[in-house]
Scaffold this motif. Structure first.
Motif, PDB file in Angstrom:
ATOM      1  N   ASN A   1       1.074  -1.215   0.053  1.00  0.00           N
ATOM      2  CA  ASN A   1       0.080   0.070   0.107  1.00  0.00           C
ATOM      3  C   ASN A   1       0.959   1.180   0.119  1.00  0.00           C
ATOM      4  O   ASN A   1       1.853   1.523   1.100  1.00  0.00           O
ATOM      5  CB  ASN A   1      -0.891  -0.077   1.272  1.00  0.00           C
ATOM      6  CG  ASN A   1      -1.808   1.102   1.390  1.00  0.00           C
ATOM      7  OD1 ASN A   1      -1.269   2.317   0.991  1.00  0.00           O
ATOM      8  ND2 ASN A   1      -2.933   0.820   1.753  1.00  0.00           N
ATOM      9  N   HIS A   2       0.774   2.027  -0.932  1.00  0.00           N
ATOM     10  CA  HIS A   2       1.644   3.339  -1.249  1.00  0.00           C
ATOM     11  C   HIS A   2       1.682   4.200  -0.164  1.00  0.00           C
ATOM     12  O   HIS A   2       2.580   4.839   0.255  1.00  0.00           O
ATOM     13  CB  HIS A   2       1.100   3.928  -2.489  1.00  0.00           C
ATOM     14  CG  HIS A   2       1.823   5.093  -2.815  1.00  0.00           C
ATOM     15  ND1 HIS A   2       3.118   5.164  -3.609  1.00  0.00           N
ATOM     16  CD2 HIS A   2       1.686   6.499  -2.336  1.00  0.00           C
ATOM     17  CE1 HIS A   2       3.452   6.562  -3.723  1.00  0.00           C
ATOM     18  NE2 HIS A   2       2.602   7.286  -3.161  1.00  0.00           N
ATOM     19  N   ALA A   3       0.385   4.462   0.445  1.00  0.00           N
ATOM     20  CA  ALA A   3       0.188   5.594   1.574  1.00  0.00           C
ATOM     21  C   ALA A   3       0.859   4.929   2.787  1.00  0.00           C
ATOM     22  O   ALA A   3       1.523   5.589   3.534  1.00  0.00           O
ATOM     23  CB  ALA A   3      -1.207   5.741   1.802  1.00  0.00           C
TER      24      ALA A   3
ATOM     25  N   VAL B   1       1.289  12.840  10.154  1.00  0.00           N
ATOM     26  CA  VAL B   1       0.604  13.814   9.138  1.00  0.00           C
ATOM     27  C   VAL B   1       1.227  13.526   7.902  1.00  0.00           C
ATOM     28  O   VAL B   1       2.490  13.709   7.503  1.00  0.00           O
ATOM     29  CB  VAL B   1       1.263  15.408   9.758  1.00  0.00           C
ATOM     30  CG1 VAL B   1       0.569  16.244   8.697  1.00  0.00           C
ATOM     31  CG2 VAL B   1       0.816  15.536  11.170  1.00  0.00           C
ATOM     32  N   TYR B   2       0.311  12.789   7.033  1.00  0.00           N
ATOM     33  CA  TYR B   2       0.676  12.602   5.672  1.00  0.00           C
ATOM     34  C   TYR B   2      -0.065  13.358   4.756  1.00  0.00           C
ATOM     35  O   TYR B   2      -1.042  13.808   4.536  1.00  0.00           O
ATOM     36  CB  TYR B   2      -0.032  11.040   5.426  1.00  0.00           C
ATOM     37  CG  TYR B   2       0.078  10.272   4.322  1.00  0.00           C
ATOM     38  CD1 TYR B   2       1.021  10.739   3.465  1.00  0.00           C
ATOM     39  CD2 TYR B   2      -1.015   9.896   3.438  1.00  0.00           C
ATOM     40  CE1 TYR B   2       1.006  10.047   2.139  1.00  0.00           C
ATOM     41  CE2 TYR B   2      -1.081   9.218   2.419  1.00  0.00           C
ATOM     42  CZ  TYR B   2       0.206   9.352   1.559  1.00  0.00           C
ATOM     43  OH  TYR B   2       0.027   8.772   0.450  1.00  0.00           O
ATOM     44  N   VAL B   3       1.040  14.174   4.132  1.00  0.00           N
ATOM     45  CA  VAL B   3       0.630  15.168   2.944  1.00  0.00           C
ATOM     46  C   VAL B   3       1.323  14.826   1.477  1.00  0.00           C
ATOM     47  O   VAL B   3       2.561  15.001   1.532  1.00  0.00           O
ATOM     48  CB  VAL B   3       0.980  16.535   3.635  1.00  0.00           C
ATOM     49  CG1 VAL B   3       0.057  17.323   4.443  1.00  0.00           C
ATOM     50  CG2 VAL B   3       2.336  16.779   4.305  1.00  0.00           C
ATOM     51  N   SER B   4       0.456  14.605   0.892  1.00  0.00           N
ATOM     52  CA  SER B   4       0.914  14.441  -0.695  1.00  0.00           C
ATOM     53  C   SER B   4      -0.128  15.039  -1.640  1.00  0.00           C
ATOM     54  O   SER B   4      -0.884  15.832  -1.127  1.00  0.00           O
ATOM     55  CB  SER B   4       1.290  12.829  -0.873  1.00  0.00           C
ATOM     56  OG  SER B   4       0.061  12.426  -0.993  1.00  0.00           O
ATOM     57  N   GLY B   5       0.332  14.587  -2.763  1.00  0.00           N
ATOM     58  CA  GLY B   5      -0.707  15.226  -3.772  1.00  0.00           C
ATOM     59  C   GLY B   5      -2.263  14.828  -3.552  1.00  0.00           C
ATOM     60  O   GLY B   5      -2.901  15.837  -3.349  1.00  0.00           O
TER      61      GLY B   5
HETATM   62 FE   FE2 Z   1       2.776   9.452  -2.552  1.00  0.00          FE
END
Ligand code: FE2
Length: 330
Positions: free
Chosen positions: A116-118, A137-141
């Protein structure tokens, strides 16, 4: 010594990495990222076209595989397992990574590990920074989420109600016709910003909304582009830090782990670190190389999953996957 190959192909970046480990229990000391090759499809004014991204990834696969093996000073036959990004992501791109990984694993007769990429963004950062029990804190596109571990699963406390932070900043770059037309262009312009422009500040409970800011920016023609970029960044980062702080006051995690592509933003790091210090939590962030989409995070997470027997039943790509679904048994 065991060697794990990672393949990343969820969106605009294709990557191949080799990670080696010499211990029964992988640690920062006995595990090494031997190579972490990436090729990114350049951002365009009209955004990304899935078919073009997939064509790019198909061309890059043999080149990056060769480079990654060469840097690691090994041959393909030395690989012990192949990990790949199962999702979430763009269908066309995911299938290129899956077919590449499946072909290699069949030919070499080694296990295939769907990742799982996340979860890989989180678990590789947690591994590399040696964070024990962080508020993430997960911040991406496409993602903006605040979560931490409850038992063997992540529990999401707050997240975006519309677009992810990265996509929001990319959209600001496109609307203001920046060069490059994305978050990097916003960051470059924001450095010159001097006057703060009031923009919508939307937090509902622990959740955040960004779209109103974009609509406002499109209407506020009388302000300079650097002022709008700086104000947009300050506003969304403040929203994120506020929600994270409120969450931390409840969960009292000993660490805050910032990860994902936008975790590389120094201003966001600075704001989050200041809040962490005030709250007595250790601020953790991995090196830039491991926060943008990359294949080392897939290889590292694949290694952890494999060693703990946490392999999913399904191996084909999934465009939608959430962090809560993965059992974290390590
Ligand atoms: Fe990513």
């Amino acid at each position: 010594m065991q060697y794990f190959l990672g393949i990343e192909s969820t969106a605009h970046t294709f990557g191949v990495s080799v990670v080696s480990t010499s211990g029964a229990k992988p640690t920062v000391k006995n595990t090494k990222v031997e190579s972490n090759e990436i090729a990114k499809f350049p951002s365009t004014k009209e955004g990304y076209i899935p078919r073009k991204l997939a064509d790019h990834h198909v061309k890059q696969f043999p080149l990056l595989l060769e480079a990654a093996l060469k840097k690691a000073k090994i041959k393909a036959k030395d690989l012990d397992a192949i990990a790949f990004s199962q999702g979430p992501g763009i269908g066309h791109c995911l299938h290129v990574g899956y077919v590449a990984a499946k072909t290699l694993s069949e030919e070499l007769r080694v296990p295939l590990i769907p990742v799982n990429h996340a979860v890989a963004h989180v678990e590789s950062s947690r591994f590399l920074t040696e964070a024990k029990d962080p508020l993430v804190v997960y911040v991406s596109g496409g993602n903006t989420q605040i979560f931490s571990r409850l038992g063997k699963h992540y529990h999401v406390y707050g997240e975006t109600m519309d677009v992810g932070l990265g996509n929001f900043l990319d959209n600001v770059g496109r609307v203001l016709k920046l060069d490059p037309p994305d978050a990097v262009g916003v960051l470059k312009a924001a450095v010159q910003g001097k006057n703060f422009v009031d923009l919508p500040y939307t937090i509902k409970g622990m959740n955040l909304a960004f779209s109103g800011i974009l609509t406002s920016i499109q209407r506020l023609k009388s302000f300079s582009v650097p002022d709008l970029c700086w104000s947009a960044q300050e506003t969304v980062f403040s929203m994120l830090v506020e929600a994270t702080e409120r969450c931390l006051c409840h969960t009292r995690n000993p660490e805050i782990l910032l990860c994902g592509g936008n975790a590389r933003n120094r201003r966001l790091q600075q704001m989050m670190a200041l809040m962490a210090e005030e709250q007595g939590a250790r601020f953790c962030v991995a090196a830039d190389e491991f926060n943008g989409d990359n294949a080392a995070m897939i290889a590292l997470t694949g290694l952890l999953m494999f060693r703990h027997g946490a392999l999913p039943r399904r191996e084909t790509p999934l465009q939608r996957m959430r962090v809560e679904t993965q059992e974290i048994s390590w």
